[in-house]
Design an enzyme around this catalytic site. Sequence first.
Site, PDB file in Angstrom:
ATOM      1  N   GLY A  48      -4.668   2.240  -0.363  1.00 16.06           N
ATOM      2  CA  GLY A  48      -5.197   1.707  -1.426  1.00 16.06           C
ATOM      3  C   GLY A  48      -4.920  -0.214  -0.984  1.00 16.06           C
ATOM      4  O   GLY A  48      -5.025  -1.564  -1.798  1.00 16.06           O
TER       5      GLY A  48
ATOM      6  N   GLY B 272       9.458   2.437  -2.509  1.00 14.51           N
ATOM      7  CA  GLY B 272      10.802   2.687  -1.846  1.00 14.51           C
ATOM      8  C   GLY B 272      11.612   0.822  -2.982  1.00 14.51           C
ATOM      9  O   GLY B 272      11.682   1.526  -3.741  1.00 14.51           O
TER      10      GLY B 272
ATOM     11  N   VAL C 141       5.357  -2.943   7.976  1.00 14.99           N
ATOM     12  CA  VAL C 141       5.645  -2.365   8.903  1.00 14.99           C
ATOM     13  C   VAL C 141       6.047  -4.246   9.977  1.00 14.99           C
ATOM     14  O   VAL C 141       6.442  -4.685  10.229  1.00 14.99           O
ATOM     15  CB  VAL C 141       4.770  -1.095   9.800  1.00 14.99           C
ATOM     16  CG1 VAL C 141       5.404  -1.778  10.618  1.00 14.99           C
ATOM     17  CG2 VAL C 141       4.546  -0.554   9.027  1.00 14.99           C
TER      18      VAL C 141
ATOM     19  N   GLU D 198      -1.858   1.973  -7.562  1.00 14.21           N
ATOM     20  CA  GLU D 198      -2.191   3.590  -7.503  1.00 14.21           C
ATOM     21  C   GLU D 198      -1.252   4.682  -7.770  1.00 14.21           C
ATOM     22  O   GLU D 198      -1.876   5.769  -7.880  1.00 14.21           O
ATOM     23  CB  GLU D 198      -2.505   2.993  -5.961  1.00 14.21           C
ATOM     24  CG  GLU D 198      -2.361   4.380  -5.235  1.00 14.21           C
ATOM     25  CD  GLU D 198      -2.625   3.689  -3.877  1.00 14.21           C
ATOM     26  OE1 GLU D 198      -3.000   3.291  -2.973  1.00 14.21           O
ATOM     27  OE2 GLU D 198      -1.585   3.905  -3.199  1.00 14.21           O
TER      28      GLU D 198
ATOM     29  N   GLY E 297       4.724  -0.405  -5.387  1.00  8.44           N
ATOM     30  CA  GLY E 297       4.491   1.330  -4.317  1.00  8.44           C
ATOM     31  C   GLY E 297       5.702   1.613  -4.285  1.00  8.44           C
ATOM     32  O   GLY E 297       6.300   1.177  -5.650  1.00  8.44           O
TER      33      GLY E 297
END
Length: 444
Positions: free
Chosen positions: A341, A220, A318, A243, A218
């Site tokens: 996803g 970050g 989170v 993704e 992802g």
Amino acid sequence: MSFHDEYKRKLTTPNQAVQCITSGDWIDYGVCANHPVALDKALAARTEELLDIKIRGMNALWLPEIAKVAHGPEHFTWHSWAMMESERKMQKLGMCYYAPLRYSELPRFYRENLSPVHVAMFQVGPMDEHGNFNFGPSCSHMAAVVENAQIVIVEVNRNMPRCLGGFEECVNIKDVDYIVEHDSPMVELLAKPGTQVDEAVAKYVVENLRGGECLQLGIGAMPNAVGKLIAQSDLKDFGVNTEMYVDAFVELALAGKITGKYKKLDKGRQTYSFATGSKKLYEYLDDNRECMTAPIDYVNDIRTISAQDNYASICGAVEVDLYGQVSAESNGFRQISGAGGQQDFVLGAYLSKGGKSFICCSSTYTDKEGKQHSRIVPSLASGTAVTEARPNTMYVVTEYGCVNLKGMSTWERAEALIGIANPIFRDELIEQARAQSIWRKCNK
């Protein structure tokens, strides 16, 4: 009629193009980097003429002009498939709402379950000699949007990278109603520099890799830290089926770590559905045959993921509760992100031969008042969305360690997760676990 003649016939100004929009219409802005710029500004200029315009978009990289007008919520409502910072700002304005859906379901949803989109308007690259406009780094579900739309307006941007694909990466001029031209710069989304915590989490992840995995990352600081650590390691021959394509993959590719030689599907190619990052990323993707953009119902399909041996999915969170439930999208009723996803990757990675899924997070976070909170919690608070159900969670990683929850009972999960929580919260978590009857007397 030639493609160029048809182009000239359909070419118009942004102000003229948006005249087809009427009150009550559903408008689609597309995905991320291909959200319209000139057309959005032209639509905002018509604010006083229009009411109840409903817009679908996703991962807004900038605050659209329709969100800056006076009394915006009376005129425009934004429906987001995945929330980013600009959409959270619109949420505070009272004009943005999240639409929960597994990202891989979007193309089918548009084709089979959604009422027609009145107008779809989005950025594309220049037309090629075959009359095709490339979706750039935003393939995602755009072909399905075009099929569903009654009117299609493309905003041609010469700065858009041409992202080569397997299929559904273009819209042909025969399916376009209006064309406008506007060369806006590609908006960059830069990950924050990695912290010592990010690096510690990355170290635990990389220790569980052996090279040759098919990767999903992802965006970050933490995924970038994983990529950086892999680039510095002796590991090699990674594949990519992700993704979102982010800068970490560019660094890995330039370091010679990505070959795709062990991929069962799309061998030798880096497969992704949309991309966002630095100028360097956009330049790397431009006309790069090594990279393959494809629709989200292919990239994120559990069958695509599980077909790759040794799949490694690396996602964020989170909060994680002591039962192994993961929220990656909300804090109570406050929507932070979207489901995206993650479910597909967690399930698909485990179905992959030798596959692993990692849920990564720092052990704590600090709120606006400066108070520190644990991300490992007794149970998810009321209103918090469960992104990953507890039967599916595999590895959970913080800077204090990495645990595999698969097959663990509730007391084993509680013990394992408390063991990777920040030490200052462990006693409190033990007391909560005891109150919830998931703590054995003989536990440490």
